[in-house]
Design a protein around this motif. Structure first.
Motif, mmCIF file in Angstrom:
data_model
loop_
_atom_site.group_PDB
_atom_site.id
_atom_site.type_symbol
_atom_site.label_atom_id
_atom_site.label_comp_id
_atom_site.label_asym_id
_atom_site.label_seq_id
_atom_site.Cartn_x
_atom_site.Cartn_y
_atom_site.Cartn_z
ATOM 1 N N MET A 98 71.020 46.032 9.414
ATOM 2 C CA MET A 98 71.787 45.328 10.457
ATOM 3 C C MET A 98 70.934 44.236 11.100
ATOM 4 O O MET A 98 71.444 43.174 11.455
ATOM 5 C CB MET A 98 72.262 46.312 11.539
ATOM 6 N N ALA A 99 69.638 44.501 11.268
ATOM 7 C CA ALA A 99 68.759 43.502 11.890
ATOM 8 C C ALA A 99 68.679 42.258 11.002
ATOM 9 O O ALA A 99 68.669 41.122 11.503
ATOM 10 C CB ALA A 99 67.376 44.093 12.133
ATOM 11 N N VAL A 100 68.644 42.466 9.679
ATOM 12 C CA VAL A 100 68.586 41.315 8.767
ATOM 13 C C VAL A 100 69.931 40.574 8.767
ATOM 14 O O VAL A 100 69.968 39.345 8.864
ATOM 15 C CB VAL A 100 68.169 41.748 7.341
ATOM 16 N N LEU A 101 71.040 41.311 8.711
ATOM 17 C CA LEU A 101 72.356 40.644 8.735
ATOM 18 C C LEU A 101 72.529 39.843 10.025
ATOM 19 O O LEU A 101 73.061 38.728 10.016
ATOM 20 C CB LEU A 101 73.491 41.661 8.617
ATOM 21 N N ASP A 102 72.068 40.410 11.111
ATOM 22 C CA ASP A 102 72.134 39.725 12.405
ATOM 23 C C ASP A 102 71.318 38.422 12.343
ATOM 24 O O ASP A 102 71.764 37.375 12.810
ATOM 25 C CB ASP A 102 71.589 40.683 13.481
ATOM 26 N N ALA A 103 70.132 38.487 11.723
ATOM 27 C CA ALA A 103 69.296 37.293 11.611
ATOM 28 C C ALA A 103 69.933 36.262 10.672
ATOM 29 O O ALA A 103 69.864 35.058 10.927
ATOM 30 C CB ALA A 103 67.897 37.680 11.118
ATOM 31 N N VAL A 104 70.571 36.735 9.602
ATOM 32 C CA VAL A 104 71.243 35.809 8.669
ATOM 33 C C VAL A 104 72.332 35.049 9.423
ATOM 34 O O VAL A 104 72.440 33.821 9.327
ATOM 35 C CB VAL A 104 71.868 36.582 7.476
ATOM 36 N N ARG A 105 73.100 35.778 10.190
ATOM 37 C CA ARG A 105 74.202 35.151 10.940
ATOM 38 C C ARG A 105 73.642 34.147 11.948
ATOM 39 O O ARG A 105 74.133 33.032 12.067
ATOM 40 C CB ARG A 105 74.975 36.264 11.655
ATOM 41 N N ARG A 106 72.561 34.530 12.649
ATOM 42 C CA ARG A 106 71.977 33.619 13.647
ATOM 43 C C ARG A 106 71.380 32.388 12.971
ATOM 44 O O ARG A 106 71.523 31.261 13.455
ATOM 45 C CB ARG A 106 70.892 34.349 14.458
ATOM 46 N N SER A 107 70.711 32.592 11.829
ATOM 47 C CA SER A 107 70.079 31.459 11.144
ATOM 48 C C SER A 107 71.133 30.471 10.638
ATOM 49 O O SER A 107 70.980 29.254 10.777
ATOM 50 C CB SER A 107 69.224 31.967 9.978
ATOM 51 N N ALA A 108 72.217 31.018 10.062
ATOM 52 C CA ALA A 108 73.280 30.141 9.541
ATOM 53 C C ALA A 108 73.891 29.330 10.680
ATOM 54 O O ALA A 108 74.212 28.148 10.513
ATOM 55 C CB ALA A 108 74.350 30.976 8.840
ATOM 56 N N GLU A 109 74.037 29.948 11.834
ATOM 57 C CA GLU A 109 74.632 29.236 12.972
ATOM 58 C C GLU A 109 73.659 28.195 13.540
ATOM 59 O O GLU A 109 74.050 27.097 13.913
ATOM 60 C CB GLU A 109 75.046 30.234 14.066
ATOM 61 N N ALA A 110 72.367 28.556 13.568
ATOM 62 C CA ALA A 110 71.373 27.664 14.180
ATOM 63 C C ALA A 110 70.924 26.560 13.225
ATOM 64 O O ALA A 110 70.466 25.502 13.662
ATOM 65 C CB ALA A 110 70.163 28.478 14.631
ATOM 66 N N GLY A 111 71.010 26.812 11.910
ATOM 67 C CA GLY A 111 70.565 25.801 10.940
ATOM 68 C C GLY A 111 69.058 25.780 10.741
ATOM 69 O O GLY A 111 68.514 24.786 10.273
#
Ligand code: NAD
Length: 351
Positions: A331-344
């Motif tokens: 979940m921590a990695v999925l959360d980071a993937v989502r944040r990274s995709a949003e932040a660019g």
């Protein structure tokens, strides 16, 4: 003969497969089926011999002698229903993805610890015979140092709601394409499987950072025509950095102009493998290349998530495959993937 373990299943989509595996597990009794769709719940209760049918999951907490529940309903309900069930003294098997946010997942693990009950996440890909066989190789150190992995699950046409039949067994609800109710699209639906399996086959390295991107291009007009709001990714790709420079790349799509594909490849200093078809690549002596199609001996034949969950309840010391605690990393990695995709840009994994 020990007293039977009494279980209830919430959700009749994917949940119908839970029911089947429970009733096929020795000394387990399916006592209740719950779904908002009463007719479907009644149908499966009849098929699998459950005496009770309820449409409100809270009624399950009143059933005397109930030991455990299996939760297979939309993602946004995973955390609240799991936490309530644990608070009522039940063991919980919750479908993937564990929750729609890392914070919810953390609360689920805390609730399990507080209740002293077992919490397992339905990471079903780990239970395929070849996954179990390869994990065994990794645990025995047969790959040497694992330094890289890549995995892919590309569907050409596999968008829930649009490409899944409404009368089918799963992937039916429009909640799948709502960020609020699903957490994310392809990322939380099939990306969770690909990352989890890859990470587990790498031997659970500690994730530190992620750089990712998400796309939604192909089905926008079709959703608009159907009057459904889709605000999730249909394709996500991510590079995950672990401690000591170990790296994994994965990409997943629900829909793309590409051929269907699913694979996990693990790269080690002594050997590497791919999961589909199960193959091992080695070089025992310099220049001597061996490619071995793996005969998957079904040592663990019959092992499935439901049976494993039951075994872990019966033996509280048994190490659990895909415990809530372990899946917090996912979940921590999925959360980071989502944040990274949003932040660019690349982001740190919050662990
Ligand atoms: N492990 C796997 O390989 C796998 C495969 C498919 C689905 N899943 C997971 O299982 C879950 C369900 O997916 P699905 O494909 O069955 O979805 P679905 O939309 O096809 O079915 C969901 C079911 O939940 C019921 N439901 C919704 N809200 C409810 C509530 N409050 N109380 C009781 N029932 C309720 C619906 O009536 C429906 O029958 C999801 O979290 C999904 O990610 C896992």
């Amino acid at each position: 003969m020990a007293t039977p373990l009494n279980v209830a299943v919430i959700g009749t989509g994917m949940g119908r497969y839970h029911m089947k595996e429970f009733v096929e597990t020795p000394n387990v009794k399916l006592v209740a089926v719950c779904d908002l769709n009463r007719a479907e719940a009644e149908h499966f209760a009849r098929e699998y011999g459950a005496e009770r049918v309820v449409t409100d999951y809270r009624e399950l907490w009143q059933i005397p002698g109930l030991d455990a529940v299996s939760i297979a309903i939309p993602n946004y309900l995973h955390a609240p229903v799991t936490i309530e069930a644990l608070e009522h003294g039940l063991h919980v098997l919750c479908e993937k993805p564990m929750a729609t946010s890392l914070e919810e997942a953390q609360r689920m693990v805390q609730a399990a610890e507080k209740a002293g009950k077992r919490l397992m996440i339905g990471m079903s890909q780990r239970f395929r015979p070849q996954s179990l066989a390869f994990r065994g190789m990794v645990e025995r150190g047969e790959l040497g140092e694992i330094y890289y992995a890549r995995s892919s699950w590309i569907r050409r046409r596999g968008m829930p709601v649009i490409h899944f039949a409404p009368g089918g067994s799963m992937g039916r609800g429009s909640w799948f394409v709502s960020r609020e109710r699903a957490g994310a699209g392809a990322l939380f639906d099939i990306g969770v499987h690909m990352f989890d399996l890859t990470w587990w086959l790498m031997g659970n390295p500690k994730p530190v950072a992620v750089s990712a991107n998400s796309f939604r291009n192909l089905c926008n007009a079709e959703f608009e025509r159907r009057g459904i709001v889709c605000d999730v990714d249909e394709l996500t790709s991510a590079l995950v950095r672990f401690e000591n420079g170990v790296t994994a790349f994965f990409d997943v799509s629900w829909v793309a102009h590409q051929k269907d594909e699913m694979n996990v490849r693990i790269f080690g200093t002594q050997a590497g493998f791919e999961v589909y078809p199960p193959t091992i690549y080695r070089e025992p002596h310099w220049g001597e290349l061996h490619t071995d199609t793996v005969e998957i001996k079904l040592v663990e034949e019959g092992l499935n998530p439901r049976r494993h969950f039951v075994e872990c309840i019966r033996d509280p010391e048994k190490p659990m495959i895909a415990s809530g605690q372990e899946c917090l990393n996912v979940m921590a990695v999925l959360d980071a993937v989502r944040r990274s995709a949003e932040a660019g840009h690349e982001v740190a994994v919050n662990l």
